[in-house]
Design an enzyme around this catalytic site. Sequence first.
Site, short mmCIF file in Angstrom:
data_model
loop_
_atom_site.label_atom_id
_atom_site.label_comp_id
_atom_site.label_asym_id
_atom_site.label_seq_id
_atom_site.Cartn_x
_atom_site.Cartn_y
_atom_site.Cartn_z
CG MET A 30 -1.88 -1.21 1.17
SD MET A 30 -3.41 -0.97 2.05
CE MET A 30 -2.81 -0.76 3.71
CB ALA A 32 3.90 4.85 3.20
CG LEU A 33 7.13 1.40 -1.04
CD1 LEU A 33 7.84 1.08 -2.36
CD2 LEU A 33 6.24 0.23 -0.62
CG HIS A 34 8.68 0.24 5.79
ND1 HIS A 34 8.94 -1.11 5.82
CD2 HIS A 34 7.35 0.38 6.04
CE1 HIS A 34 7.83 -1.76 6.12
NE2 HIS A 34 6.84 -0.88 6.23
CG HIS A 37 6.95 -2.03 2.05
ND1 HIS A 37 6.87 -0.83 2.70
CD2 HIS A 37 5.72 -2.61 2.21
CE1 HIS A 37 5.66 -0.68 3.23
NE2 HIS A 37 4.94 -1.74 2.96
CD GLN A 61 -6.17 -3.71 2.79
OE1 GLN A 61 -6.10 -4.18 1.65
NE2 GLN A 61 -5.19 -3.84 3.66
CB SER A 188 3.13 2.54 5.91
OG SER A 188 3.65 1.59 5.03
NE ARG A 189 -2.60 1.69 9.94
CZ ARG A 189 -2.81 0.64 9.14
NH1 ARG A 189 -1.87 -0.27 9.00
NH2 ARG A 189 -3.95 0.53 8.47
P1 AMP Z 1 1.54 -2.90 3.49
O1 AMP Z 1 2.06 -1.86 2.54
O2 AMP Z 1 1.59 -2.48 4.92
O3 AMP Z 1 0.23 -3.48 3.05
O4 AMP Z 1 2.58 -4.10 3.41
C1 AMP Z 1 2.91 -4.70 2.20
C2 AMP Z 1 3.67 -5.98 2.49
O5 AMP Z 1 4.85 -5.66 3.23
C3 AMP Z 1 2.85 -6.94 3.35
O6 AMP Z 1 3.07 -8.27 2.87
C4 AMP Z 1 3.44 -6.75 4.73
O7 AMP Z 1 3.33 -7.88 5.56
C5 AMP Z 1 4.91 -6.47 4.40
N1 AMP Z 1 5.55 -5.75 5.49
C6 AMP Z 1 5.06 -4.68 6.16
N2 AMP Z 1 5.90 -4.33 7.15
C7 AMP Z 1 6.94 -5.19 7.11
C8 AMP Z 1 8.13 -5.37 7.87
N3 AMP Z 1 8.43 -4.56 8.91
N4 AMP Z 1 8.99 -6.35 7.54
C9 AMP Z 1 8.71 -7.18 6.50
N5 AMP Z 1 7.59 -7.08 5.74
C10 AMP Z 1 6.72 -6.10 6.04
#
Ligand code: AMP
Length: 282
Positions: A30, A32-34, A37, A61, A188-189
Amino acid sequence: MILFNKAAEVSAYIERQKEAGKKIGFVPTMGALHKGHLSLIEASNLQNDLTVCSIFVNPTQFNDPGDFRQYPVTIEQDIRFLINSDTDILFLPGVEEIYPNGTTQLPEYDLGYLAKILEGKFRPGHFQGVCQVMSRLLNIISPHHLFMGQKDYQQCMVVKQLIKIEHLNIIFHTCPTLREPEGLAMSSRNLRLNEEERQKATAIFRVLQYLKANLRPGCLHEFKTEGIRMLEKNALKPDYLEIADASTLEIADQWDGSKKLVALVAAFMREVRLIDNMIISE
Ligand code: AMP
C-alpha cells in the site's frame, strides 16, 4: 523500471514475459515504502527473473475511514526506492482499475474461523477487503511467486486460504519482519508517530520478547495479563494480546511444552494502530 497504471496493459506485458519463459515474483503493497517492503523485493529478485510491485491503498480493507484518509502517501520516494532496489515493474492503479464495477457488489469469501478472531474480530470486514483486492491483483499479475510479510501474520494465512479457494497456482513466501534498531516493527503507520511515541511503542517488541523468554508449559493466562500490563504502562491501548497455535491461530490458554505458538499484539499508540507478532516457542 516500467510503470503501469492500467490493469490490461500490465497483464498483457507480464503474459508476454511469461511466454518468453520468465519467472514472475509479486510484492503487493500500500506504499509509504520502508526497508521491510524492500526486503520482500529483494527476496523476489533472488528467486525470479522479474519482480512486480503494486502500490494501491485499498479502500475496501479499511474498516476505519479515518485510518484510510490518513494513510501515508509518499509516492515519489516510493518510486525512487523501487528503482534503487531493482524492481522491474511498478503497477500503480487507480481505484477504477481495481474495481471497475464499483465496490458495492464485490465477492464475499468464506474464511471461517480466521475471519472471526484477532484482526478479523477487531477490524470487521478487513479480511474480506484483503481478499477482494488480492484476488483482483493476483488475477491481473498472475505471478509464479508471491511475497508477503510475517508482520501481518493472520493476513498471510488469509491469503494462503484465498489461493486455495481460487485454485491459484502461486507459491506463497512468508518473509521475516524487519525492525527498527530498538525493535519496533517497521510499518508505514510509524510515520504518524512522533519520536516519544515511537520510543514507547517499542514496548510491543519487548513484550513479545518477554513472552518468548519466559514461556513455560502450563496456564498462559497470567503471562498474557503481564504482557498487557507492560503495554499499558507505555501508553499503548491493546485491542488484544494473544497467544495462539502458530499453524491454525486457535487461541491457546495452556501450553503443552511442544506446540508451536505465536504471540500476536494489536495496540493503539494515540489513534495509530500497530500490530506485531513473534513465534515464541521453538
Ligand atoms: P503494506 O504496505 O503495509 O500493506 O505491506 C505490504 C507488504 O509488506 C505486506 O506483505 C506486509 O506484511 C509487508 N511488510 C510490512 N511491514 C513489514 C516489515 N516490517 N517487515 C517485513 N515485511 C513487512
